[in-house]
Design a protein around this motif. Structure first.
Motif, PDB file in Angstrom:
ATOM      1  N   ASN A   4       6.532  45.736 -49.595  1.00 19.72           N
ATOM      2  CA  ASN A   4       7.595  46.579 -50.137  1.00 19.72           C
ATOM      3  C   ASN A   4       8.411  47.191 -49.013  1.00 19.72           C
ATOM      4  O   ASN A   4       7.865  47.592 -47.983  1.00 19.72           O
ATOM      5  CB  ASN A   4       7.014  47.714 -50.994  1.00 19.72           C
ATOM      6  CG  ASN A   4       6.238  47.191 -52.176  1.00 19.72           C
ATOM      7  OD1 ASN A   4       6.819  46.780 -53.171  1.00 19.72           O
ATOM      8  ND2 ASN A   4       4.917  47.191 -52.074  1.00 19.72           N
ATOM      9  N   GLN A  17      18.966  42.941 -49.635  1.00 21.46           N
ATOM     10  CA  GLN A  17      19.129  42.099 -50.823  1.00 21.46           C
ATOM     11  C   GLN A  17      20.078  40.939 -50.562  1.00 21.46           C
ATOM     12  O   GLN A  17      19.879  39.836 -51.077  1.00 21.46           O
ATOM     13  CB  GLN A  17      19.588  42.952 -52.007  1.00 21.46           C
ATOM     14  CG  GLN A  17      18.504  43.903 -52.512  1.00 21.46           C
ATOM     15  CD  GLN A  17      18.939  44.760 -53.684  1.00 21.46           C
ATOM     16  OE1 GLN A  17      20.132  44.905 -53.959  1.00 21.46           O
ATOM     17  NE2 GLN A  17      17.981  45.368 -54.359  1.00 21.46           N
ATOM     18  N   GLY A  20      18.404  38.086 -49.241  1.00 20.93           N
ATOM     19  CA  GLY A  20      17.480  37.414 -50.135  1.00 20.93           C
ATOM     20  C   GLY A  20      16.131  38.073 -50.291  1.00 20.93           C
ATOM     21  O   GLY A  20      15.222  37.507 -50.904  1.00 20.93           O
ATOM     22  N   LEU A  21      15.987  39.292 -49.760  1.00 23.01           N
ATOM     23  CA  LEU A  21      14.708  40.002 -49.881  1.00 23.01           C
ATOM     24  C   LEU A  21      14.670  40.745 -51.213  1.00 23.01           C
ATOM     25  O   LEU A  21      15.501  41.607 -51.474  1.00 23.01           O
ATOM     26  CB  LEU A  21      14.539  40.985 -48.722  1.00 23.01           C
ATOM     27  CG  LEU A  21      14.481  40.332 -47.328  1.00 23.01           C
ATOM     28  CD1 LEU A  21      14.472  41.396 -46.251  1.00 23.01           C
ATOM     29  CD2 LEU A  21      13.256  39.451 -47.198  1.00 23.01           C
ATOM     30  N   LYS A  22      13.701  40.416 -52.029  1.00 21.96           N
ATOM     31  CA  LYS A  22      13.605  40.992 -53.368  1.00 21.96           C
ATOM     32  C   LYS A  22      12.700  42.218 -53.432  1.00 21.96           C
ATOM     33  O   LYS A  22      12.578  42.854 -54.482  1.00 21.96           O
ATOM     34  CB  LYS A  22      13.076  39.937 -54.350  1.00 21.96           C
ATOM     35  CG  LYS A  22      13.866  38.633 -54.365  1.00 21.96           C
ATOM     36  CD  LYS A  22      15.309  38.862 -54.765  1.00 21.96           C
ATOM     37  CE  LYS A  22      16.077  37.534 -54.839  1.00 21.96           C
ATOM     38  NZ  LYS A  22      17.513  37.751 -55.141  1.00 21.96           N
ATOM     39  N   ASN A  23      12.056  42.547 -52.334  1.00 20.16           N
ATOM     40  CA  ASN A  23      11.072  43.630 -52.349  1.00 20.16           C
ATOM     41  C   ASN A  23      11.613  44.938 -51.764  1.00 20.16           C
ATOM     42  O   ASN A  23      10.866  45.806 -51.347  1.00 20.16           O
ATOM     43  CB  ASN A  23       9.820  43.218 -51.571  1.00 20.16           C
ATOM     44  CG  ASN A  23      10.129  42.827 -50.122  1.00 20.16           C
ATOM     45  OD1 ASN A  23      11.268  42.551 -49.792  1.00 20.16           O
ATOM     46  ND2 ASN A  23       9.099  42.793 -49.289  1.00 20.16           N
ATOM     47  N   LYS A 216       4.269  46.478 -59.211  1.00 20.85           N
ATOM     48  CA  LYS A 216       4.576  45.164 -58.640  1.00 20.85           C
ATOM     49  C   LYS A 216       3.306  44.351 -58.349  1.00 20.85           C
ATOM     50  O   LYS A 216       3.323  43.137 -58.304  1.00 20.85           O
ATOM     51  CB  LYS A 216       5.373  45.325 -57.352  1.00 20.85           C
ATOM     52  CG  LYS A 216       6.798  45.822 -57.575  1.00 20.85           C
ATOM     53  CD  LYS A 216       7.596  45.785 -56.308  1.00 20.85           C
ATOM     54  CE  LYS A 216       7.948  44.382 -55.905  1.00 20.85           C
ATOM     55  NZ  LYS A 216       8.863  44.330 -54.742  1.00 20.85           N
TER      56      LYS A 216
END
Length: 218
Positions: A4, A17, A20-23, A216
């Motif tokens: 995270n 984001q 491409g980082l979704k966390n 998560k």
């Protein structure tokens, strides 16, 4: 490498984001009501710190221009590197170049009628985050007048928890208005103090970290 990512400002959230980082999650700064709180000042502290308007923060050119435009008011500026201000500046005699302890600026916030928040701005580096001093001043029960910083605008309501200004002229007009409307200013400050203590302490932030990471992981 991390499960995270928690970002103090949405500018960092956007950067992660877009990569491409979704966390990545937004986690604004906050206050600690054990330290940042209303307090009764001694006559000596009130005399030392009591001003109509105060600004606490480091020297930056964008801040100098704004603060110089209201140097004719009863204002005091506190923070690092203000010795860099030019000798002919109308703000020169009202700027104290010093690194303050939290107990000093808590007294400054409590003694002032208006606490100004002017965020760092650099055209080269995006910055949307709401300053930690914003939450800290609010928790002290201060009336805060703030520039229209993106994250601050999404967290607090103009005219209810805080007052936002657009530019130098708008800032001056709102200073004049709220200095002349003492009861309205105090009412907004009281609502602001309640809002920040109920929703924006570090206990709330820690709870969000725990909640989001647990959700998560399921």
């Amino acid at each position: 490498f991390y499960d995270n990512l928690f970002c103090a400002g949405t500018e960092a959230l956007d950067i992660f984001q877009n990569k491409g980082l979704k966390n990545a999650m937004w986690l604004p700064f906050a206050c600690d009501p054990h330290f940042h709180k209303p307090m009764k000042l001694s006559p000596e502290d009130q005399k030392l710190y009591g001003k109509n308007i105060v600004f606490v923060g480091s020297f930056y050119p964008n801040r100098v221009r704004l603060l110089e435009s209201i140097a004719d008011f009863d204002i005091q500026v506190w923070g690092p590197y203000w010795s860099r201000i030019q000798a002919q500046s109308p703000l020169k005699s009202k700027a104290v170049s010093v690194k303050l302890n939290y107990d000093q600026w808590v007294k400054i916030y409590n003694a002032a009628k208006i606490v100004l928040t002017v965020h760092y701005q650099d055209p080269q580096v995006p910055c949307h985050q709401a300053s930690p001093k914003l939450f800290e001043a609010m928790a002290c029960g201060s009336f805060v007048l703030c520039d229209r910083q993106k994250d601050a605008l999404s967290l607090f309501q103009d005219g209810r928890h805080i007052a936002f200004f657009n530019d130098e002229q708008d800032m001056r007009a709102k200073i004049e208005y709220y200095l002349a409307h003492d009861q309205e200013r105090r009412s907004i400050a009281a609502q602001c103090q309640s809002e920040v203590v109920e929703k924006h302490t570090y206990r709330h932030r820690i709870q969000k970290i725990i909640t989001d990471t647990c959700l998560k992981s399921k």
